[in-house]
Motif scaffolding. Structure first.
Motif, PDB file in Angstrom:
ATOM      1  N   GLY A 171       6.284  58.312  43.362  1.00  0.00           N
ATOM      2  CA  GLY A 171       5.824  59.828  43.736  1.00  0.00           C
ATOM      3  C   GLY A 171       6.334  60.898  42.806  1.00  0.00           C
ATOM      4  N   TRP A 172       6.765  61.936  43.183  1.00  0.00           N
ATOM      5  CA  TRP A 172       7.035  63.176  42.414  1.00  0.00           C
ATOM      6  C   TRP A 172       8.535  63.413  42.316  1.00  0.00           C
ATOM      7  N   THR A 173       8.861  63.798  41.108  1.00  0.00           N
ATOM      8  CA  THR A 173      10.420  63.861  40.635  1.00  0.00           C
ATOM      9  C   THR A 173      10.549  65.091  40.032  1.00  0.00           C
ATOM     10  N   PHE A 174      11.439  66.163  40.555  1.00  0.00           N
ATOM     11  CA  PHE A 174      11.497  67.484  39.975  1.00  0.00           C
ATOM     12  C   PHE A 174      12.774  67.385  39.324  1.00  0.00           C
ATOM     13  N   THR A 175      12.998  67.979  38.019  1.00  0.00           N
ATOM     14  CA  THR A 175      14.393  68.061  37.312  1.00  0.00           C
ATOM     15  C   THR A 175      14.331  69.390  37.029  1.00  0.00           C
ATOM     16  N   GLY A 176      15.590  70.121  37.828  1.00  0.00           N
ATOM     17  CA  GLY A 176      15.873  71.498  37.747  1.00  0.00           C
ATOM     18  C   GLY A 176      15.534  72.313  39.375  1.00  0.00           C
ATOM     19  N   ILE A 177      15.854  73.578  39.331  1.00  0.00           N
ATOM     20  CA  ILE A 177      15.833  74.269  40.490  1.00  0.00           C
ATOM     21  C   ILE A 177      14.288  74.491  40.894  1.00  0.00           C
ATOM     22  N   VAL A 178      14.156  74.150  42.125  1.00  0.00           N
ATOM     23  CA  VAL A 178      12.745  74.355  42.707  1.00  0.00           C
ATOM     24  C   VAL A 178      12.760  75.504  43.529  1.00  0.00           C
ATOM     25  N   THR A 179      12.007  76.239  43.361  1.00  0.00           N
ATOM     26  CA  THR A 179      12.141  77.714  44.273  1.00  0.00           C
ATOM     27  C   THR A 179      10.479  77.613  45.106  1.00  0.00           C
ATOM     28  N   PHE A 180      10.674  77.935  46.251  1.00  0.00           N
ATOM     29  CA  PHE A 180       9.469  77.857  47.161  1.00  0.00           C
ATOM     30  C   PHE A 180       9.340  79.527  47.568  1.00  0.00           C
ATOM     31  N   LYS A 181       8.305  80.115  47.218  1.00  0.00           N
ATOM     32  CA  LYS A 181       8.051  81.444  47.717  1.00  0.00           C
ATOM     33  C   LYS A 181       7.377  81.493  49.143  1.00  0.00           C
ATOM     34  N   ASP A 182       7.073  80.382  49.548  1.00  0.00           N
ATOM     35  CA  ASP A 182       6.092  80.297  50.917  1.00  0.00           C
ATOM     36  C   ASP A 182       6.674  79.302  51.888  1.00  0.00           C
ATOM     37  N   ASN A 183       5.993  79.048  52.975  1.00  0.00           N
ATOM     38  CA  ASN A 183       6.624  77.944  53.865  1.00  0.00           C
ATOM     39  C   ASN A 183       6.593  76.626  53.220  1.00  0.00           C
ATOM     40  N   VAL A 184       7.643  75.966  53.356  1.00  0.00           N
ATOM     41  CA  VAL A 184       7.367  74.266  53.142  1.00  0.00           C
ATOM     42  C   VAL A 184       7.204  73.562  54.278  1.00  0.00           C
ATOM     43  N   GLN A 185       6.013  72.818  54.513  1.00  0.00           N
ATOM     44  CA  GLN A 185       5.750  71.897  55.331  1.00  0.00           C
ATOM     45  C   GLN A 185       5.869  70.283  55.082  1.00  0.00           C
ATOM     46  N   LEU A 186       6.675  69.772  55.675  1.00  0.00           N
ATOM     47  CA  LEU A 186       6.940  68.280  55.655  1.00  0.00           C
ATOM     48  C   LEU A 186       6.339  67.467  56.347  1.00  0.00           C
ATOM     49  N   GLY A 187       5.832  66.412  56.020  1.00  0.00           N
ATOM     50  CA  GLY A 187       5.405  65.340  56.867  1.00  0.00           C
ATOM     51  C   GLY A 187       6.156  64.043  57.249  1.00  0.00           C
ATOM     52  N   GLY A 188       7.483  64.120  56.597  1.00  0.00           N
ATOM     53  CA  GLY A 188       8.104  62.879  56.687  1.00  0.00           C
ATOM     54  C   GLY A 188       9.788  63.494  56.819  1.00  0.00           C
ATOM     55  N   THR A 189      10.446  62.628  56.411  1.00  0.00           N
ATOM     56  CA  THR A 189      12.040  62.812  56.511  1.00  0.00           C
ATOM     57  C   THR A 189      12.578  63.347  55.232  1.00  0.00           C
ATOM     58  N   ILE A 190      13.937  64.069  55.299  1.00  0.00           N
ATOM     59  CA  ILE A 190      14.430  64.173  54.074  1.00  0.00           C
ATOM     60  C   ILE A 190      15.463  63.193  53.697  1.00  0.00           C
ATOM     61  N   ASN A 191      15.036  62.517  52.643  1.00  0.00           N
ATOM     62  CA  ASN A 191      16.032  61.396  52.264  1.00  0.00           C
ATOM     63  C   ASN A 191      16.734  61.714  50.911  1.00  0.00           C
ATOM     64  N   ALA A 192      17.823  60.721  50.681  1.00  0.00           N
ATOM     65  CA  ALA A 192      18.725  60.974  49.405  1.00  0.00           C
ATOM     66  C   ALA A 192      17.785  60.502  48.256  1.00  0.00           C
ATOM     67  N   LEU A 193      18.143  60.853  47.191  1.00  0.00           N
ATOM     68  CA  LEU A 193      17.174  60.617  45.867  1.00  0.00           C
ATOM     69  C   LEU A 193      16.994  58.844  45.715  1.00  0.00           C
ATOM     70  N   ALA A 194      18.161  58.211  46.090  1.00  0.00           N
ATOM     71  CA  ALA A 194      17.890  56.563  45.852  1.00  0.00           C
ATOM     72  C   ALA A 194      17.314  56.302  47.146  1.00  0.00           C
ATOM     73  N   GLY A 195      16.931  56.993  48.241  1.00  0.00           N
ATOM     74  CA  GLY A 195      16.547  56.827  49.529  1.00  0.00           C
ATOM     75  C   GLY A 195      17.639  56.561  50.605  1.00  0.00           C
ATOM     76  N   GLY A 196      17.309  56.402  51.778  1.00  0.00           N
ATOM     77  CA  GLY A 196      18.362  56.386  52.925  1.00  0.00           C
ATOM     78  C   GLY A 196      18.699  57.734  53.174  1.00  0.00           C
ATOM     79  N   VAL A 197      19.951  57.897  53.933  1.00  0.00           N
ATOM     80  CA  VAL A 197      20.435  59.207  54.554  1.00  0.00           C
ATOM     81  C   VAL A 197      20.634  60.192  53.438  1.00  0.00           C
ATOM     82  N   TYR A 198      20.094  61.313  53.671  1.00  0.00           N
ATOM     83  CA  TYR A 198      20.681  62.510  52.605  1.00  0.00           C
ATOM     84  C   TYR A 198      21.983  62.907  53.510  1.00  0.00           C
ATOM     85  N   ASP A 199      23.146  62.995  52.520  1.00  0.00           N
ATOM     86  CA  ASP A 199      24.472  63.274  52.778  1.00  0.00           C
ATOM     87  C   ASP A 199      24.834  64.713  52.218  1.00  0.00           C
TER      88      ASP A 199
END
Length: 240
Positions: A171-199
């Motif tokens: 999928g998509w990979t961003f390198t650098g700071i990502v700034t959102f100026k509007d709502n963020v809508q997620l259709g899934g979970t927040i995972n760590a970069l390598a997959g699994g639990v985001y700690d």
């Protein structure tokens, strides 16, 4: 002056060019064709981003029949290409020092450039560098910012090491700071970069609203408080 075979003639004329009427006519035609400008390699000398034009130096020199070399000089106010479709475009501005291709129109296009519509030629000139259009860069160094398409995805690379990579699998990979100026809508979970639990920490000064919050495997809705008192043990259950 010698030709490609080392035969000497007068100026640009080969001795055989005068051996028959046909050869004479052929020589005259070749000289006329030599005056036609089709495509030229050029270098950008100045840019007018507002007018979307460039001044370009023609890089190939001219050689006369005596071997004298002459610069072709600079052509001013040449329009440059923008990759545009309707109201959509990939925008970029040529830079001074860029090398590229200029193609020359078969008729005077000055009136068309002025009116931005159908018009008769502004003069009788044909195949002139004055009616050139700067197409694109050629033989330049590697760019610092670019869009690259690959079989399995693509890259959007910007100055400062900022990058957006697209992979058909990950999928998509961003390198650098990502700034959102509007709502963020997620259709899934927040995972760590390598997959699994985001700690890592999630910090906010606002309110986090969720159907359930789990910490250490204990749900906020279903966890119990146990207190010790003089009369025994009191257990209470959190209310949804």
């Amino acid at each position: 002056m010698a030709d490609e075979q080392g035969n000497f003639g007068y100026g640009q004329q080969h001795p055989s060019d005068t051996s028959s009427d046909t050869n004479v006519e052929q020589f005259v035609i070749q000289q006329a064709l030599a005056g036609i400008s089709t495509m030229k390699l050029v270098k950008v000398k100045a840019v007018d981003a507002a007018a979307k034009t460039v001044d370009v130096e023609i890089l190939t020199k001219l050689v006369d029949g005596s071997g004298n070399v002459t610069d072709q000089g600079t052509v001013y106010g040449i329009s440059y290409i923008t990759a545009q479709w309707g109201k959509s475009a990939v925008k970029g501005t040529p830079a001074e020092g860029d090398m590229g291709i200029m193609v020359c129109a078969d008729r005077d296009i000055s009136a068309v450039k002025s009116t931005k519509g159908s018009a008769q030629p502004g003069s009788n000139r044909k195949f002139s560098p004055a009616d050139g259009v700067y197409i694109c860069g050629l033989m330049n160094g590697d760019p610092e910012q670019f869009i690259e398409f690959k079989d399995d995805g693509g890259d959007f690379t910007f100055k400062g090491g900022k990058k957006l990579e697209v992979d058909s699998v990950t999928g998509w990979t961003f390198t650098g700071i990502v700034t959102f100026k509007d709502n963020v809508q997620l259709g899934g979970t927040i995972n760590a970069l390598a997959g699994g639990v985001y700690d890592k920490a999630i910090t906010t000064t606002g309110t986090i609203t969720a159907n359930e919050v789990t910490a250490g495997g204990i749900g906020l809705k279903t966890h119990h408080h146990t207190t010790q008192g003089g009369a025994g043990t009191l257990t209470t259950q959190s209310q949804a």
